[in-house]
Design an enzyme around this catalytic site. Structure first.
Site, PDB file in Angstrom:
ATOM      1  N   ASP A 294       7.128 -11.911 -14.948  1.00  0.00           N
ATOM      2  CA  ASP A 294       6.822 -13.385 -14.485  1.00  0.00           C
ATOM      3  C   ASP A 294       7.799 -14.063 -15.761  1.00  0.00           C
ATOM      4  OD1 ASP A 294       5.175 -13.756 -12.355  1.00  0.00           O
ATOM      5  OD2 ASP A 294       3.818 -12.933 -13.587  1.00  0.00           O
TER       6      ASP A 294
ATOM      7  N   HIS B 278       0.981  -1.239   0.032  1.00  0.00           N
ATOM      8  CA  HIS B 278       0.040   0.176   0.007  1.00  0.00           C
ATOM      9  C   HIS B 278       0.949   1.275   0.018  1.00  0.00           C
ATOM     10  CE1 HIS B 278      -3.367  -2.420   1.960  1.00  0.00           C
ATOM     11  NE2 HIS B 278      -3.699  -2.192   0.934  1.00  0.00           N
TER      12      HIS B 278
ATOM     13  N   CYS C 102       3.921  -5.634 -21.281  1.00  0.00           N
ATOM     14  CA  CYS C 102       3.266  -4.861 -20.272  1.00  0.00           C
ATOM     15  C   CYS C 102       3.974  -5.215 -18.914  1.00  0.00           C
ATOM     16  CB  CYS C 102       1.969  -5.119 -20.145  1.00  0.00           C
ATOM     17  SG  CYS C 102       1.632  -6.932 -19.525  1.00  0.00           S
TER      18      CYS C 102
ATOM     19  N   ARG D  16      10.754 -13.324  -8.117  1.00  0.00           N
ATOM     20  CA  ARG D  16      10.641 -12.079  -8.260  1.00  0.00           C
ATOM     21  C   ARG D  16      10.491 -11.068  -7.053  1.00  0.00           C
ATOM     22  NH1 ARG D  16       4.885 -11.091 -11.702  1.00  0.00           N
ATOM     23  NH2 ARG D  16       4.858  -9.184 -10.423  1.00  0.00           N
TER      24      ARG D  16
ATOM     25  N   GLU E 228       3.956 -15.045 -20.332  1.00  0.00           N
ATOM     26  CA  GLU E 228       4.826 -14.853 -19.156  1.00  0.00           C
ATOM     27  C   GLU E 228       5.273 -16.069 -18.541  1.00  0.00           C
ATOM     28  OE1 GLU E 228       2.367 -12.700 -16.245  1.00  0.00           O
ATOM     29  OE2 GLU E 228       0.672 -13.795 -16.750  1.00  0.00           O
TER      30      GLU E 228
HETATM   31  C1  PEP Z   1       4.164  -9.457 -15.766  1.00  0.00           C
HETATM   32  O1  PEP Z   1       4.330 -10.536 -15.300  1.00  0.00           O
HETATM   33  O2  PEP Z   1       5.053  -8.855 -16.529  1.00  0.00           O
HETATM   34  C2  PEP Z   1       2.765  -8.681 -15.440  1.00  0.00           C
HETATM   35  C3  PEP Z   1       2.762  -7.503 -16.269  1.00  0.00           C
HETATM   36  O3  PEP Z   1       1.929  -9.152 -14.527  1.00  0.00           O
HETATM   37  P1  PEP Z   1       2.111  -9.133 -12.850  1.00  0.00           P
HETATM   38  O4  PEP Z   1       3.266  -8.028 -12.784  1.00  0.00           O
HETATM   39  O5  PEP Z   1       1.040  -8.520 -12.610  1.00  0.00           O
HETATM   40  O6  PEP Z   1       2.330 -10.367 -12.629  1.00  0.00           O
HETATM   41 MG    MG Z   2       2.680 -11.730 -14.343  1.00  0.00          MG
END
Ligand code: PEP
Ligand code: MG
Length: 581
Positions: free
Chosen positions: A458, A192, A505, A468, A434
């Site tokens: 991911d 948060h 993304c 991660r 991913e």
């Molecule tokens: C990713 O894994 O790169 C992704 C954009 O999804 P998240 O970070 O929400 O796992």
């Molecule tokens: Mg992801």
């Protein structure tokens, strides 16, 4: 001697100034045995403190709602839920009666118990709950009148605030006129605190192991919220360098308005779609403000966290509709629920998994709990009538999973049709790439969808076998590892060979240094955190597609990430070099 500590970049910007160590938990609790006459008075004192805490939380929620928005204020809704827990409403008064002990001691004991149990679970979501419970517990102790919180409001000089952890209450109460930025020992990208820091526009670094042990109040600090670095007692040279970086960054922020109006085009006229990742529909206005045209990833799971019950189809529909209406001429990719991994709901993930990132996460959870999945799909299909929404599935690892997921889209469409409820019957569907198997199967998966979006957060974790969120192995988390570049390339080629588009993304798309390479690899869309959009746009406008293609072509022949990094460095203009390296 200067010392450098690394953490997680939580909110961009550079802060330079003397350290102020904030001792959030710096109070001493005494144990006091009560006489039988004192017991009713103690219970009354406790109940008064609870009432006072209730109204303070209510006021805080109101303040955040006015100054930020309803979604951020919901953090304090979570606090209200904590306060209504039977431990506080019944447990403590009973213990006062039975054990004849003072309220502060019993609350403190209860908090330690909670903490012990939740920390054994060891994921980010539960760490967040610890912080909520602590925050509420501290407020009650404070209201019992025996402890005065370290008064941040009394600070009257500019400081860089350092703390083991900051609660949501601390964060929204930060005096932003004197606090230049902050760093914490604890915290992750979904904290948060991280979300609030970005909303306040304060540079922040979280998850800096050993921070408050190493620094003392008054030490000179450079806090680099862009890279996640804290430098303690910097050398004159570092200080000089960072003053320049800080100046650049400030100019950048000021030029936000100018950059916003500019096109996202390379020097030789190639247009790139620049999008933002959001967690809440209310952030959509900021997407445009930062100069992006669309939403490349809406992480819907944030609608599900911090609450007791699953949001109804109607509630979800309202949220997605808000996004659809706000996105105007642009488009927004709504990702179906990605719970599990480091984002949990007690009632959906009742079992403790040894490897939650490899467990019942994202699409796997949805395909197991079909009612939740269908509720969400129906809400998205209905909302897509109001604006350009696309739908995307996370963590696809096989074609069967994709076919199975699409089956539920069909079923939901048939149901909505039968009910005469308006919905979009030709919504574009995408798959996140991913998991390495998805990249390897990209040419097969693309037959089932309209687009791909590469989730590097991911993809890197699963390809390089690096957790991660584990600070211990963060040094192995390497986006430029040639294995990652090959998987990205395979994904892009598979999409393009089939006339489809592909975006990225993951956070990799928001790292300015990687942009020349990513454009050259052929991505059609880059989607990143809002705050880095102006920087990414500026970089795109400073390179040519020819240069980028050369870099990408050569990078695929490299053996190490260091070689790739050097290659990028050697093949960009001096102007861009001084900006990126
Ligand atoms: C990713 O894994 O790169 C992704 C954009 O999804 P998240 O970070 O929400 O796992
Ligand atoms: Mg992801």
């Amino acid at each position: 001697m200067e010392k450098k500590l690394h953490g997680i970049p939580a909110s961009p910007g550079i802060a330079i100034g003397p350290a102020y160590i904030y001792h959030r938990l710096g109070f001493t609790i005494t144990r006091r045995v009560l006489t039988s006459e004192e017991i009713p008075l103690e219970i009354q004192r406790y109940q008064n403190a609870i009432e006072k805490t209730k109204s303070q939380i209510f006021e805080l929620e109101k303040k955040v709602k006015e100054q930020m928005d309803a979604e951020h204020a919901s953090i304090f809704k979570a606090h209200q839920v904590v306060l209504e827990d039977p431990v506080f409403t019944e447990g403590i008064p009973k213990s006062i009666q039975k054990r004849c002990l003072n309220a502060e001691f019993l609350i403190h004991e209860e908090l330690s118990q909670f903490k012990k149990v939740l920390s054994t679970i060891g994921n980010d979501f539960f760490k967040e709950r610890i912080s909520d419970i602590e925050d509420v517990g501290e407020k009650i102790i404070e209201n019992l009148g025996s402890w005065e919180r370290d008064q941040l409001q009394k600070l009257n000089r500019e400081v860089v605030l350092l703390a083991i952890d900051l609660s949501p209450t601390d964060t929204v109460n930060l005096p932003t006129d004197v606090v230049q930025g902050f760093a914490t020992d604890i915290g992750g990208r979904t904290s948060h605190v991280t979300i609030v820091a970005r909303s306040l526009g304060l540079p922040a670094v979280v998850g800096v192991t050993g921070l408050t042990e190493t620094v003392q109040t008054g030490d000179m600090i450079i806090l680099d919220g862009n890279k996640g670095i804290v430098i303690i007692n910097p050398s004159p040279q570092s200080l000089k360098n960072y003053q320049i970086v800080q100046e650049h960054f400030r100019n950048f922020q000021q030029s936000l308005e100018d950059v916003k109006a500019l096109e996202t085009k390379t020097l030789d006229g190639h247009y790139i779609r620049l999008a933002a990742n959001i967690e809440l529909p209310t952030e959509t206005d900021d997407v445009f403000l930062h100069g992006a045209e669309e939403v490349g990833l809406f992480r819907t799971e944030f609608l599900f966290l911090n609450r007791e019950e699953i949001p109804s189809e109607e509630e979800q529909f309202e949220s997605y509709k808000e996004l659809a209406l706000k996105i105007g001429q642009g488009q927004a990719i709504v990702r179906t629920l990605d719970l599990g991994g480091d984002k949990f709901l007690d009632h959906l993930n009742p079992y403790k998994e040894l490897n939650p990132f490899l467990g019942l996460r994202a699409i796997r959870l949805c395909l197991k709990d079909i009612e939740i999945f269908k509720k969400q799909i129906r809400a998205i299909l209905r909302a897509a009538v109001y604006g350009h929404l696309k739908l995307m599935f996370p963590m696809i690892s096989s074609v069967n999973e994709l076919i199975e997921s699409k089956k539920y889209i069909r079923i939901c469409m048939e149901e909505l049709q039968a009910e005469n409820t308006p919905f979009k019957n030709d919504i574009e569907l995408g798959a996140m790439i991913e998991v390495p198997s998805a990249a390897l199967l990209a040419d097969i998966l693309i037959q089932e969808v309209d687009f791909f979006s590469i989730g590097t957060n991911d993809l890197i974790q699963y390809t390089l076998a690096v957790d991660r969120i584990n600070e211990e192995v963060a040094y192995l988390y390497d986006p430029l590892n040639p294995a990652i570049l090959r998987l990205i390339k395979m994904t892009i080629d598979a999409a393009h060979n089939n006339g489809k588009w592909v975006g990225m993304c993951g956070e990799m798309a928001g790292e300015p240094k990687f942009i020349p390479l990513l454009l050259g690899l052929g991505l059609d869309e880059l989607s990143c955190s809002m705050t880095v959009i102006p920087v990414i746009k500026t970089v795109i406008r400073m390179i040519s597609m020819d240069q980028s293609k050369f870099i990408a072509q050569e990078a695929l022949k490299m053996r190490t990430s260091q070689e790739v990094s050097q290659l990028i460095h050697d093949n960009i203009s001096n102007e861009l070099k001084s900006f990126l390296f």
